[in-house]
Design a protein around this motif. Structure first.
Motif, mmCIF file in Angstrom:
data_model
loop_
_atom_site.group_PDB
_atom_site.id
_atom_site.type_symbol
_atom_site.label_atom_id
_atom_site.label_comp_id
_atom_site.label_asym_id
_atom_site.label_seq_id
_atom_site.Cartn_x
_atom_site.Cartn_y
_atom_site.Cartn_z
ATOM 1 N N ILE A 39 0.825 -1.218 0.000
ATOM 2 C CA ILE A 39 0.000 0.000 0.000
ATOM 3 C C ILE A 39 0.853 1.259 0.000
ATOM 4 C CG2 ILE A 39 -1.756 1.275 1.294
ATOM 5 C CD1 ILE A 39 -2.810 -1.219 -0.087
ATOM 6 N N SER A 40 1.915 1.283 0.771
ATOM 7 C CA SER A 40 2.732 2.500 0.838
ATOM 8 C C SER A 40 3.406 2.793 -0.506
ATOM 9 C CB SER A 40 3.782 2.385 1.937
ATOM 10 O OG SER A 40 4.680 1.327 1.653
ATOM 11 N N LYS A 41 3.879 1.747 -1.193
ATOM 12 C CA LYS A 41 4.474 1.956 -2.521
ATOM 13 C C LYS A 41 3.417 2.398 -3.519
ATOM 14 C CE LYS A 41 8.404 -1.162 -2.210
ATOM 15 N NZ LYS A 41 9.055 -2.342 -2.797
ATOM 16 N N TYR A 42 2.224 1.857 -3.396
ATOM 17 C CA TYR A 42 1.144 2.244 -4.299
ATOM 18 C C TYR A 42 0.763 3.707 -4.097
ATOM 19 C CZ TYR A 42 -3.395 2.335 -6.582
ATOM 20 O OH TYR A 42 -4.456 2.669 -7.381
ATOM 21 N N GLN A 43 0.710 4.168 -2.847
ATOM 22 C CA GLN A 43 0.367 5.570 -2.578
ATOM 23 C C GLN A 43 1.469 6.507 -3.070
ATOM 24 O OE1 GLN A 43 -0.407 5.424 1.605
ATOM 25 N NE2 GLN A 43 -2.561 4.854 1.336
ATOM 26 N N THR A 44 2.729 6.109 -2.937
ATOM 27 C CA THR A 44 3.835 6.911 -3.459
ATOM 28 C C THR A 44 3.743 7.023 -4.978
ATOM 29 O OG1 THR A 44 5.219 6.137 -1.642
ATOM 30 C CG2 THR A 44 6.342 7.144 -3.509
ATOM 31 N N GLN A 75 1.034 6.766 -6.755
ATOM 32 C CA GLN A 75 -0.143 7.574 -7.059
ATOM 33 C C GLN A 75 0.179 9.066 -6.946
ATOM 34 O OE1 GLN A 75 -3.376 6.851 -4.376
ATOM 35 N NE2 GLN A 75 -4.872 7.842 -5.676
ATOM 36 N N LYS A 76 0.896 9.462 -5.902
ATOM 37 C CA LYS A 76 1.259 10.871 -5.721
ATOM 38 C C LYS A 76 2.195 11.349 -6.821
ATOM 39 C CE LYS A 76 0.762 10.923 -0.716
ATOM 40 N NZ LYS A 76 1.473 11.002 0.573
ATOM 41 N N SER A 77 3.164 10.528 -7.199
ATOM 42 C CA SER A 77 4.109 10.950 -8.226
ATOM 43 C C SER A 77 3.437 11.052 -9.595
ATOM 44 C CB SER A 77 5.304 10.004 -8.283
ATOM 45 O OG SER A 77 4.898 8.720 -8.693
ATOM 46 N N LYS A 121 0.236 11.818 -10.070
ATOM 47 C CA LYS A 121 -0.583 13.029 -10.021
ATOM 48 C C LYS A 121 0.273 14.261 -10.258
ATOM 49 C CE LYS A 121 -4.555 11.872 -7.163
ATOM 50 N NZ LYS A 121 -5.249 12.127 -5.891
#
Length: 92
Positions: free
Chosen positions: A44-49, A51-53, A55
């Protein structure tokens, strides 16, 4: 009788060939499900990173002048354009 025995041996061989094909198919199917399972577990943490990059990359905030392109009549290089030079040698 020898001819009959040879015929039976060939029949038994051809009757059991489906088992080899079936075993191969089951092995490949198991490998497919193992790959699908390994892909399904996501950090999850890699997926959120990620996603932010993504965006930030598609918003236009990364490079300077990214928002200037969206404005009508503006150019991206207008603020970075070099000053006009006077022609001295090659103008003649």
């Amino acid at each position: 009788m020898a001819g009959r025995r040879r015929g039976k041996a060939k029949e038994e061989e051809s009757n059991e060939r489906w088992l080899l094909t079936y075993a191969d198919m089951i092995t490949l199917l198991m490998a497919l499900f193992m790959v699908l399972f390994s892909i399904s577990s996501v950090n999850i943490s890699k997926y959120q990173t990620l996603q932010k990059s993504l965006k930030a990359a598609f918003s236009g905030d990364i490079l300077p002048g990214g928002k200037a392109i969206a404005r009508p009549g503006a150019t991206a290089n207008a603020s970075h354009a070099p000053p006009p030079s006077t022609c001295r040698r090659s103008c003649r």
